[in-house]
Design a protein around this motif. Structure first.
Motif, PDB file in Angstrom:
ATOM      1  N   ASN A  44      28.853  35.901  35.770  1.00 37.19           N
ATOM      2  CA  ASN A  44      30.253  35.513  35.910  1.00 37.19           C
ATOM      3  C   ASN A  44      30.387  34.307  36.824  1.00 37.19           C
ATOM      4  OD1 ASN A  44      31.593  38.061  34.633  1.00 37.19           O
ATOM      5  ND2 ASN A  44      30.140  38.880  36.119  1.00 37.19           N
ATOM      6  N   HIS A  46      33.446  33.490  38.096  1.00 34.96           N
ATOM      7  CA  HIS A  46      34.507  33.848  39.025  1.00 34.96           C
ATOM      8  C   HIS A  46      34.624  35.370  39.134  1.00 34.96           C
ATOM      9  CE1 HIS A  46      35.525  29.677  38.135  1.00 34.96           C
ATOM     10  NE2 HIS A  46      36.287  29.666  39.210  1.00 34.96           N
ATOM     11  N   ILE A  48      37.091  38.728  40.956  1.00 27.29           N
ATOM     12  CA  ILE A  48      38.303  39.196  41.631  1.00 27.29           C
ATOM     13  C   ILE A  48      37.859  40.007  42.836  1.00 27.29           C
ATOM     14  CG2 ILE A  48      40.383  40.597  41.443  1.00 27.29           C
ATOM     15  CD1 ILE A  48      40.344  40.031  38.428  1.00 27.29           C
ATOM     16  N   VAL A  91      44.036  40.527  47.100  1.00 32.03           N
ATOM     17  CA  VAL A  91      43.478  40.387  45.756  1.00 32.03           C
ATOM     18  C   VAL A  91      43.403  38.899  45.462  1.00 32.03           C
ATOM     19  CG1 VAL A  91      43.727  40.929  43.312  1.00 32.03           C
ATOM     20  CG2 VAL A  91      44.507  42.573  45.043  1.00 32.03           C
ATOM     21  N   VAL A  93      41.087  35.488  43.490  1.00 34.69           N
ATOM     22  CA  VAL A  93      40.064  35.022  42.557  1.00 34.69           C
ATOM     23  C   VAL A  93      39.180  34.019  43.289  1.00 34.69           C
ATOM     24  CG1 VAL A  93      39.611  33.811  40.398  1.00 34.69           C
ATOM     25  CG2 VAL A  93      41.556  35.382  40.570  1.00 34.69           C
ATOM     26  N   LYS A 122      35.550  42.787  40.990  1.00 38.44           N
ATOM     27  CA  LYS A 122      35.650  42.890  39.539  1.00 38.44           C
ATOM     28  C   LYS A 122      35.366  41.520  38.926  1.00 38.44           C
ATOM     29  CE  LYS A 122      39.416  46.282  39.921  1.00 38.44           C
ATOM     30  NZ  LYS A 122      38.697  47.468  39.419  1.00 38.44           N
ATOM     31  N   TYR A 124      36.137  38.300  36.816  1.00 37.49           N
ATOM     32  CA  TYR A 124      37.340  37.630  36.325  1.00 37.49           C
ATOM     33  C   TYR A 124      37.107  37.242  34.876  1.00 37.49           C
ATOM     34  CZ  TYR A 124      41.018  34.134  35.779  1.00 37.49           C
ATOM     35  OH  TYR A 124      42.102  33.423  35.339  1.00 37.49           O
ATOM     36  N   GLN A 125      38.013  37.643  33.990  1.00 29.30           N
ATOM     37  CA  GLN A 125      37.889  37.348  32.566  1.00 29.30           C
ATOM     38  C   GLN A 125      39.095  36.522  32.130  1.00 29.30           C
ATOM     39  OE1 GLN A 125      37.431  41.280  30.836  1.00 29.30           O
ATOM     40  NE2 GLN A 125      35.224  41.231  31.159  1.00 29.30           N
ATOM     41  N   TRP A 128      41.774  37.792  29.657  1.00 26.44           N
ATOM     42  CA  TRP A 128      42.642  38.882  30.102  1.00 26.44           C
ATOM     43  C   TRP A 128      43.420  38.522  31.362  1.00 26.44           C
ATOM     44  CZ3 TRP A 128      43.677  43.276  27.491  1.00 26.44           C
ATOM     45  CH2 TRP A 128      42.823  43.605  26.423  1.00 26.44           C
ATOM     46  N   ASP A 129      42.763  37.876  32.289  1.00 25.88           N
ATOM     47  CA  ASP A 129      43.353  37.683  33.621  1.00 25.88           C
ATOM     48  C   ASP A 129      44.145  36.394  33.770  1.00 25.88           C
ATOM     49  OD1 ASP A 129      42.201  40.085  34.621  1.00 25.88           O
ATOM     50  OD2 ASP A 129      40.276  39.061  34.779  1.00 25.88           O
ATOM     51  N   CYS A 130      43.915  35.423  32.897  1.00 28.69           N
ATOM     52  CA  CYS A 130      44.643  34.158  32.982  1.00 28.69           C
ATOM     53  C   CYS A 130      45.855  34.205  32.059  1.00 28.69           C
ATOM     54  CB  CYS A 130      43.740  32.987  32.600  1.00 28.69           C
ATOM     55  SG  CYS A 130      44.611  31.401  32.558  1.00 28.69           S
TER      56      CYS A 130
END
Length: 272
Positions: A44, A46, A48, A91, A93, A122, A124-125, A128-130
């Motif tokens: 990964n 990035h 979280i 929380v 990124v 976790k 960062y995807q 899903w997350d953006c």
């Protein structure tokens, strides 16, 4: 409810008041008993990061974004990213730069002081997350309270988050965005700001990342040809590149007049 720290932040910043808005490079030490949870984490770019802000107040429900200016309007803590809140969880990124000895993570953009407890990590995807279409409050007043350095750092981060790297094109886009903000006197993510990108894909990417313009929200206009055009109701700024240095640092310190010409003109407002 029980929470167990899985590691600690090792940072050069030891006081909350010394933390830059964009964070710093730091290292996360994961305790040996949890090191197995890091398997494949280097896949990964990035992460979280969820941490416990141990020095934050827990009895406050309204606050001011004092990192920017103490005279900004007071808001509820759930509409701010302030550390003071009933449960001071952070929380954020962060960029993963590398893994050392199986349990030490080198990270960028960490806005946590030294010895902060890490609660969870976790991946960062982006899919899903953006939420690129997400909107928030008008940041015009906040931007006006920022120092030039703080505002530039924010622009760089927004541009790099979208484009992927800090290249010369991104640096030029940041300088264009600084000038456009000054001309229009408003947040460039405002829904009435539109962009017509020029020929350089890196500059175009960066301007899209900074403004949030897209074909779907009708803020990304047809190509500006060999120019970069930003528009606000009743006003248009046209940027034509001149002699662009070959390094990011040189672009960021160069005078605007040496980087680009800028023509500002009035434009008729469209009727709805």
């Amino acid at each position: 409810m029980e929470l167990f720290p899985i590691g600690l932040v090792h940072s050069s910043v030891r006081s909350r008041s010394d933390m830059p808005v964009q964070g710093v490079d730091a290292e996360i030490e994961i305790f040996p008993r949890y090191a197995g949870g890091l398997s494949s984490i280097e896949e990964n770019s990035h992460l979280i990061l969820v941490c416990w802000m141990h020095e934050a107040g827990r009895d406050i429900l309204t606050a001011v974004a004092r990192k920017v200016s103490a005279d900004l309007p007071e808001k509820g803590v759930f509409s701010l990213r302030s550390p003071v809140r009933p449960n001071p969880l952070s929380v954020s990124v962060v960029r993963l730069r590398g893994v050392r000895d199986g349990r030490f993570l080198a990270l960028a953009n960490v806005d946590l002081i030294d010895e902060t407890s890490v609660i969870d990590i976790k991946p960062y995807q982006a899919g899903w997350d953006c939420v690129f279409s997400a909107t928030g409050h008008d940041r015009t007043q906040k931007i006006q309270k920022m120092s030039p350095g703080e505002y530039r750092a924010g622009l760089v981060r927004e541009a790099v988050n979208y484009h992927g790297e800090l290249c010369t094109g991104v640096a030029v886009a940041v300088r264009v965005a600084e000038a456009a903000t000054r001309i229009f006197e408003r947040d460039l993510r405002h829904p009435q700001i539109s962009v017509a990108p020029g020929p350089d894909p890196c500059i175009a990417d960066a301007l899209i990342g900074i403004t949030g313009a897209s074909p779907g929200n009708r803020r990304l206009k047809c190509s500006g040809g060999d120019r970069y055009v930003l528009s606000s109701p009743g006003e248009e700024a046209v940027f034509s590149l001149r002699n662009v240095p070959e390094s990011v640092d040189a672009i960021l310190v160069a005078g605007e007049a040496s980087l680009f010409g800028c023509t500002v003109s009035s434009r008729p407002q469209q009727r709805r």
